[in-house]
Design an enzyme around this catalytic site. Structure first.
Site, PDB file in Angstrom:
ATOM      1  N   SER A   1       0.856  -1.190   0.000  1.00 37.72           N
ATOM      2  CA  SER A   1       0.000   0.000   0.000  1.00 37.72           C
ATOM      3  C   SER A   1       0.892   1.241   0.000  1.00 37.72           C
ATOM      4  O   SER A   1       2.111   1.135   0.155  1.00 37.72           O
ATOM      5  CB  SER A   1      -0.879  -0.006   1.250  1.00 37.72           C
TER       6      SER A   1
ATOM      7  N   GLU B   1     -11.284  -0.256  -9.346  1.00 38.31           N
ATOM      8  CA  GLU B   1     -12.299  -0.600  -8.338  1.00 38.31           C
ATOM      9  C   GLU B   1     -13.593   0.132  -8.646  1.00 38.31           C
ATOM     10  O   GLU B   1     -13.593   1.320  -8.945  1.00 38.31           O
ATOM     11  CB  GLU B   1     -11.821  -0.219  -6.932  1.00 38.31           C
TER      12      GLU B   1
ATOM     13  N   ASP C   1      -4.514  -9.574   4.393  1.00 38.05           N
ATOM     14  CA  ASP C   1      -3.498  -8.877   5.183  1.00 38.05           C
ATOM     15  C   ASP C   1      -3.709  -9.127   6.675  1.00 38.05           C
ATOM     16  O   ASP C   1      -2.814  -9.589   7.386  1.00 38.05           O
ATOM     17  CB  ASP C   1      -3.560  -7.357   4.867  1.00 38.05           C
ATOM     18  N   THR C   2      -4.922  -8.869   7.154  1.00 42.72           N
ATOM     19  CA  THR C   2      -5.206  -8.980   8.594  1.00 42.72           C
ATOM     20  C   THR C   2      -4.818 -10.335   9.178  1.00 42.72           C
ATOM     21  O   THR C   2      -4.238 -10.397  10.268  1.00 42.72           O
ATOM     22  CB  THR C   2      -6.713  -8.702   8.837  1.00 42.72           C
TER      23      THR C   2
ATOM     24  N   ASP D   1      -1.063  -1.567  -4.030  1.00 44.17           N
ATOM     25  CA  ASP D   1      -2.414  -1.701  -3.491  1.00 44.17           C
ATOM     26  C   ASP D   1      -3.022  -0.304  -3.304  1.00 44.17           C
ATOM     27  O   ASP D   1      -2.364   0.583  -2.766  1.00 44.17           O
ATOM     28  CB  ASP D   1      -2.315  -2.439  -2.145  1.00 44.17           C
ATOM     29  N   HIS D   2      -4.243  -0.105  -3.739  1.00 46.19           N
ATOM     30  CA  HIS D   2      -4.976   1.158  -3.561  1.00 46.19           C
ATOM     31  C   HIS D   2      -4.191   2.414  -3.936  1.00 46.19           C
ATOM     32  O   HIS D   2      -4.029   3.328  -3.108  1.00 46.19           O
ATOM     33  CB  HIS D   2      -5.498   1.293  -2.126  1.00 46.19           C
TER      34      HIS D   2
ATOM     35  N   ASN E   1      -7.361 -10.453  -1.584  1.00 46.63           N
ATOM     36  CA  ASN E   1      -6.431  -9.695  -0.743  1.00 46.63           C
ATOM     37  C   ASN E   1      -6.518 -10.149   0.709  1.00 46.63           C
ATOM     38  O   ASN E   1      -7.601 -10.148   1.303  1.00 46.63           O
ATOM     39  CB  ASN E   1      -6.752  -8.204  -0.820  1.00 46.63           C
TER      40      ASN E   1
ATOM     41  N   ASP F   1      -7.345   3.090  -7.588  1.00 41.51           N
ATOM     42  CA  ASP F   1      -8.623   3.070  -6.892  1.00 41.51           C
ATOM     43  C   ASP F   1      -9.311   4.412  -7.070  1.00 41.51           C
ATOM     44  O   ASP F   1      -9.142   5.328  -6.271  1.00 41.51           O
ATOM     45  CB  ASP F   1      -8.408   2.752  -5.400  1.00 41.51           C
TER      46      ASP F   1
HETATM   47 ZN   LIG Z   1      -8.232  -3.096  -0.366  1.00 44.13          ZN
END
Ligand SMILES: [Zn+2]
Length: 346
Positions: free
Chosen positions: A50, A142, A277-278, A83-84, A275, A105
């Site tokens: 990101s 997106e 990540d968490t 990412d984004h 995606n 995005d």
């Molecule tokens: Zn995302």
């Protein structure tokens, strides 16, 4: 193997009916965890960073770490994805740093928090495609804003996420509009809004179709059978990891993520990038907490970073296996972005 364009991996996944996890990275241990997992099961890899990750690690560190991964794992195709991205400028800077794929995005304005209108989204996304494709770099767009159908709110992560109340219409990608968006922009992959949000607190109970709109994916896939869909905010937030964080002194509230079986259903209907990540963050945190909780005398960072890396590796391995990408690495031909750029010209 050189870093490969993400589109190469997505096309292979579509052809062979599997999905690819995209794991976020900020540092060396996370990249090592992903690569070791990929090597063990011979899986192609998508690594993503990101804007927050790029500023945390600094582009030069990140670029060299990814080149190290490509050098150390010559048999694993790796795509490096922004990412984004919040603007064409961010996407351009990622391409300059060897990223082989970027997300524009445009569902949010450049501030990363104000929902943008459709025409803005089409315009900035098409602009990035026009810049990236001649270089063979892939582009993800997106449509719809990520956020919870339970609360009507987005979840901020790394300073990116919709602010204010969002309508159900904003929170769900419209299939007819998706068709128009893909045609007008020429994106390689489309992130869809179906009620998932970033971070750990996605759902207040095990999600049903009311709050996790998997039927949207099926509807979009019917209209756009060749479109590679992306599921954001798709960690499963395992109960076991929540319990372990709390066991070792953490304070996580009870929450629910996206069940792996729902993702597998998505993969049957055109989802190619997922995606995550968490779940990795949680696995790392459990491992570090455990060491420090049980062995308070330790102070060598390797004593907890090594178990943390192993814990993340296990999550990566589990997800990549569940999504079907195990064993696919050897079937993908090494292709540079420069070589791939010909595909867009033809
Ligand atoms: Zn995302």
């Amino acid at each position: 193997m050189p870093l490969v364009p993400m589109r190469l991996l997505l096309d292979h996944a579509a052809e062979h009916n599997y999905g690819l996890a995209a794991f976020n990275v900020n540092n060396m241990e996370q990249i090592q965890a992903i690569m070791e997992a990929a090597k063990e099961i011979a899986a192609p890899v998508i690594v993503q960073a990101s804007r927050g990750a790029r500023s945390y690690s600094q582009d030069a560190y990140l670029r060299h770490l990814m080149l190290a991964a490509a050098e150390l794992y010559p048999n694993i195709p790796i795509a490096m994805h922004q990412d984004h991205g919040n603007s064409p400028t961010t996407c351009k800077s990622a391409i300059d740093q060897n990223f082989t794929s970027v997300m524009m995005d445009g569902s949010l304005k450049e501030d990363g928090k104000t929902p943008a209108d459709y025409d803005y989204n089409v315009r900035v996304t098409a602009e990035v495609v026009k810049m990236a494709h001649p270089l063979g770099v892939s582009v993800e767009g997106e449509l719809g804003c990520l956020g919870s159908l339970e609360t009507g709110h987005g979840e901020k992560e790394d300073d990116h996420g919709a602010e204010g109340h969002l309508s159900r219409e904003q929170l769900l990608t419209d299939p007819a509009q998706a068709e128009d968006f893909v045609r007008k922009t020429g994106v390689d992959a489309l992130a869809v809004a179906i009620g998932t949000s970033h971070g750990a607190y996605k759902f207040t109970r095990k999600p049903t179709g009311e709050v996790l709109a998997m039927d949207r994916i099926e509807a979009i896939h019917k209209r756009l059978p060749n479109c590679h869909m992306v599921m954001h905010g798709s960690s499963s937030v395992p109960q076991e990891l929540q319990d372990l964080i709390n066991k070792y002194g953490g304070k996580m509230k009870q929450t629910w993520g996206v069940p792996v079986e729902e993702i597998q259903r998505g993969i049957k209907h055109g989802v190619r990038k997922i995606n995550v990540d968490t779940d990795n963050r949680m696995a790392i945190t459990v491992a570090i907490r455990k060491v420090l909780w049980e062995s308070a005398e330790k102070f060598d960072p390797r004593d907890y970073l090594k178990p943390a890396r192993d814990a993340m590796k296990q999550v990566c391995r589990d997800r990549m296996t569940a999504f079907g990408q195990a064993g696919q690495a050897g079937k993908i031909k090494a292709t540079t972005c420069k070589e791939y750029s010909k595909v867009y010209k033809s």
